[in-house]
Design an enzyme around this catalytic site. Structure first.
Site, mmCIF file in Angstrom:
data_model
loop_
_atom_site.group_PDB
_atom_site.id
_atom_site.type_symbol
_atom_site.label_atom_id
_atom_site.label_comp_id
_atom_site.label_asym_id
_atom_site.label_seq_id
_atom_site.Cartn_x
_atom_site.Cartn_y
_atom_site.Cartn_z
ATOM 1 C CD GLN A 24 7.253 8.294 -6.089
ATOM 2 O OE1 GLN A 24 8.303 8.284 -5.457
ATOM 3 N NE2 GLN A 24 7.117 7.656 -7.235
ATOM 4 C CB SER A 25 9.898 10.444 0.180
ATOM 5 O OG SER A 25 10.732 9.947 -0.806
ATOM 6 C CB THR A 26 10.522 14.814 -2.265
ATOM 7 O OG1 THR A 26 10.952 14.224 -3.492
ATOM 8 C CG2 THR A 26 11.461 14.398 -1.158
ATOM 9 C CD GLN A 29 11.419 10.371 -4.192
ATOM 10 O OE1 GLN A 29 10.417 9.945 -3.641
ATOM 11 N NE2 GLN A 29 12.643 10.039 -3.850
#
Ligand SMILES: [Zn+2]
Length: 685
Positions: A24-26, A29
């Site tokens: 998950q990129s952040t 998220q």
């Protein structure tokens, strides 16, 4: 699952591991979009259905919270690539495989390695074999789409921000001294101390012309500067700290203080290692600049003037150097001299001499970059004196105005600093009062709170006392300086510029400041003579022609007149006696010193003048050896006869050597000649 998929999975693949990559990129998220994470883990079941034993499915989820925009810093992704490369992976699973890497380069590298290592790729849509052309084409397309998607997403977000910024409505972090009011408009900080400190900053810079001088002034006056805390628990709070050069520089460059709204003053560039670097943009490339958007501390014209001033100060350090502000050295034309040969600014080199440092104006030309020899070098003393004289001759009528302006400025400057320091006392007073109030209002039974508040009150009271003492001390110091010394000097300056200029008590820096007000630059050109073209501010020019300064040996050469004196005196006297007489006559060596035996000897030697002994020997006087040989008597007897006055003798040098005169058989001995000669020689010994 169709037959095709089954065809792709072989026993070779099943022998190796299956790698499930979860990302998950952040961080946000990871917490909010847990649905997606769950879906990613569910792919595990697909792998089991395809025939991988549960123990062979390896989950790589160390990149949770990492953006896929670059492979750098994504430990999990790198591990995945390594495993594939070593042929341990039978299949790689991902929710949308293209999201394995949002960067095409990273993605294609992974595909390439998968093809070589015969590794399959699986996402929610199906199974791909990168070794097959059709599959690779599809995967490549997916990667490109994914990168494009990211780009569109970013552009859309950015576009929204930019639109808002173009209208000047996007809220930005404001520098200290500017705040948003309740309606969201940018206004000056209502805190009077903050406002006045910022005003003083700009006024001091306008007066001194350099940031460094501004910072020094703040330090000398014990003034603090407001700063907004950028991050952490106290983010957004105002703190008072000493003014630093960097902070002053940032404030000078900030368009907010000039009433302008600005957005996009920096750009972020990706570096080779994947990290971001901030780049300042020139004003033409700022994305948004709205002038007169809100009230400011300075006008836009002042802002531009400051920028130009800062550029010039910076140039004083670089190759394209320009006129710099006055510094401490004695060279009057510092920062003002231009080479008449190549047009560069000339440097100053100070050379130690007997009577202090002598400035040389030196043009290194382009030599600094290319190792060429010096362009030209000129001794500065004569030029400084000539330009100084020119000023004294030319400038008298304007001196009165200048001096009055200086005086007024100094007085107002001190008043202003005084007012501002008093603000600091007022603030301390206010804080002490507030602490007292808080203490008074607390329930006495609440011991813990009461104690803490009492301690705080004490602290504020101490701060108040400090501030008061500081204020009184500085005030007294200011008054002393102005009343006792400066005032008198300023008054004289207003009446008599030439006298001030020549006054040895006037600091060289002050002279340079005065000169900078009057002269734009001086162009030097060395030929048989030195030409100095002086350009005054306002455009009028004057050309001075000066004799070429003497070189070191010429400067130290003995004056012709003195040489003649020495030559005449050596007919009768020894070196020591000659030195004595020259000093009595007030004559000096070429270097300006009194004569002694050694210096007379040196002048004799260098000017090829004969000594007393040589002259006497030429006249026919004899050494003791010659007398001994001619008369056939020993030294002792000659000595005895000399002491008895029976033989004519003379001291020929300062080491006590005698020369003798033997009478010709024809002429008789003359008594008075003996006495006069002996007495002269005796004096010298
Ligand atoms: Zn030059």
């Amino acid at each position: 699952m169709n037959m095709e998929t089954h065809q792709k999975v072989t026993a070779v693949h099943l022998k190796r591991n299956a790698y499930l990559y979860v990302r998950q990129s952040t961080v946000r998220q990871v917490f909010e979009n847990s649905e997606s994470t769950a879906r990613q883990y569910a792919l595990r079941q697909r792998a089991i259905a395809l025939g991988w034993p549960e123990g062979q499915i390896i989950v790589i989820d160390s990149d949770l919270g990492q953006s896929g925009a670059s492979a750098v810093d994504r430990e999990g992704f790198q591990k995945l690539v390594a495993e594939v490369g070593m042929g341990r992976a039978g299949i790689v699973l991902g929710l949308e495989v293209s999201r394995l890497a949002r960067n095409s380069a990273d993605w294609h590298r992974l595909l390439e390695i998968c093809a070589l290592a015969d590794t399959l790729i699986l996402d929610e849509d199906g199974i791909y074999d990168p070794a097959h052309f059709n599959d690779r084409l599809l995967l490549g397309l997916k990667g490109t789409m994914s990168e494009a998607e990211l780009h569109v997403l970013r552009a859309r977000l950015r576009g929204g921000l930019l639109n808002k910024a173009r209208r000047g409505e996007l809220r930005c972090p404001l520098p200290a001294g500017m705040v948003y009011d309740a309606a969201g408009r940018v206004v000056l900080d209502p805190d009077k101390q903050v406002q006045e400190t910022l005003r003083l900053l700009f006024e001091t810079f306008a007066r001194t012309g350099t940031l460094r001088a501004t910072v020094i002034y703040f330090r000398q006056q014990h003034l603090l500067f407001p700063t907004r805390v950028a991050a952490g628990a106290h983010k957004g709070e105002l703190v008072w700290t000493p003014l630093s050069l960097g902070r002053a520089c940032t404030a000078m460059h900030s368009p907010w203080y000039a009433g302008a709204y600005a957005f996009g003053r920096c750009r972020f560039r990706k570096q080779a290692d994947g990290r971001l670097r901030q780049e300042r943009l020139p004003r033409e490339q700022w994305q948004v600049l709205i002038r007169d958007a809100h009230p400011g501390y300075i006008s836009w014209e002042e802002y531009e003037r400051n920028e130009q001033q800062l550029r010039q100060s910076a140039k004083a350090l670089g190759f394209e150097r320009n006129a710099g502000p006055p510094r401490e050295g004695s060279a009057l034309l510092q920062g003002k001299v231009i080479c008449g040969l190549c047009g560069s600014r000339m440097n100053i080199h100070y050379n130690p001499r007997k009577h202090g440092m002598v400035p040389n104006y030196v043009c290194v030309g382009r030599g600094r970059l290319f190792g060429d020899p010096l362009c030209q070098s000129i001794v500065g003393t004569g030029i400084d004196a000539a330009v100084g004289q020119l000023l004294v001759d030319t400038v008298t009528p304007v001196a009165l105005d200048l001096a009055l302006a200086v005086q007024q400025e100094i007085t107002s400057r001190l008043d202003e600093a005084d007012r501002l320091r008093h603000r600091q006392v007022e603030r301390a007073q206010y804080e002490a009062d507030a602490a007292r109030q808080r203490y008074m209002h607390v329930d006495p039974s609440n011991r813990l709170v009461a104690d803490a508040l009492e301690a705080e009150w004490n602290l504020k009271l101490r701060a108040l006392t400090d501030a008061q003492q500081d204020y009184q001390r500085q005030r007294a110091a200011d008054r002393f300086v102005v009343d006792e010394q400066e005032r008198q000097r300023i008054l004289t300056l207003s009446t008599d510029f030439p006298a001030i200029w020549r006054d040895p008590k006037t600091q060289q820096r002050e002279r340079k400041r005065m000169l900078a007000l009057l002269i734009e630059d001086v162009t030097l050109f060395k030929q048989r003579e030195i030409t100095a073209a002086v350009r005054f501010r306002g455009g009028s020019t004057t050309t001075l022609t000066l004799p070429r300064p003497l070189n070191a040996s010429q400067m130290r050469a003995t004056h012709q007149d003195v040489l003649q004196n020495i030559d005449r005196l050596l007919d009768e006297y020894t070196d020591a006696k000659v030195a004595h007489i020259l000093n009595q006559r007030g004559m000096r060596t070429g270097a300006g010193d009194a004569f002694d035996t050694v210096s007379v000897k040196w002048v004799r030697y260098s000017a090829k003048i004969k000594s007393l002994k040589e002259r006497l020997l030429e006249e026919g006087w004899l050494t003791v050896k010659q007398v001994s040989a001619r008369l056939g008597i020993d030294r002792g007897t000659i000595n005895k006869r000399r002491l008895q006055g029976q033989i004519k003798a003379l001291l020929c040098n300062d080491h006590g050597q005698w020369l003798y005169w033997l009478p010709d058989p024809v002429t008789s001995l003359s008594n008075d000649k003996i006495t006069s000669v002996s007495s002269t020689a005796g004096d010298a010994v």
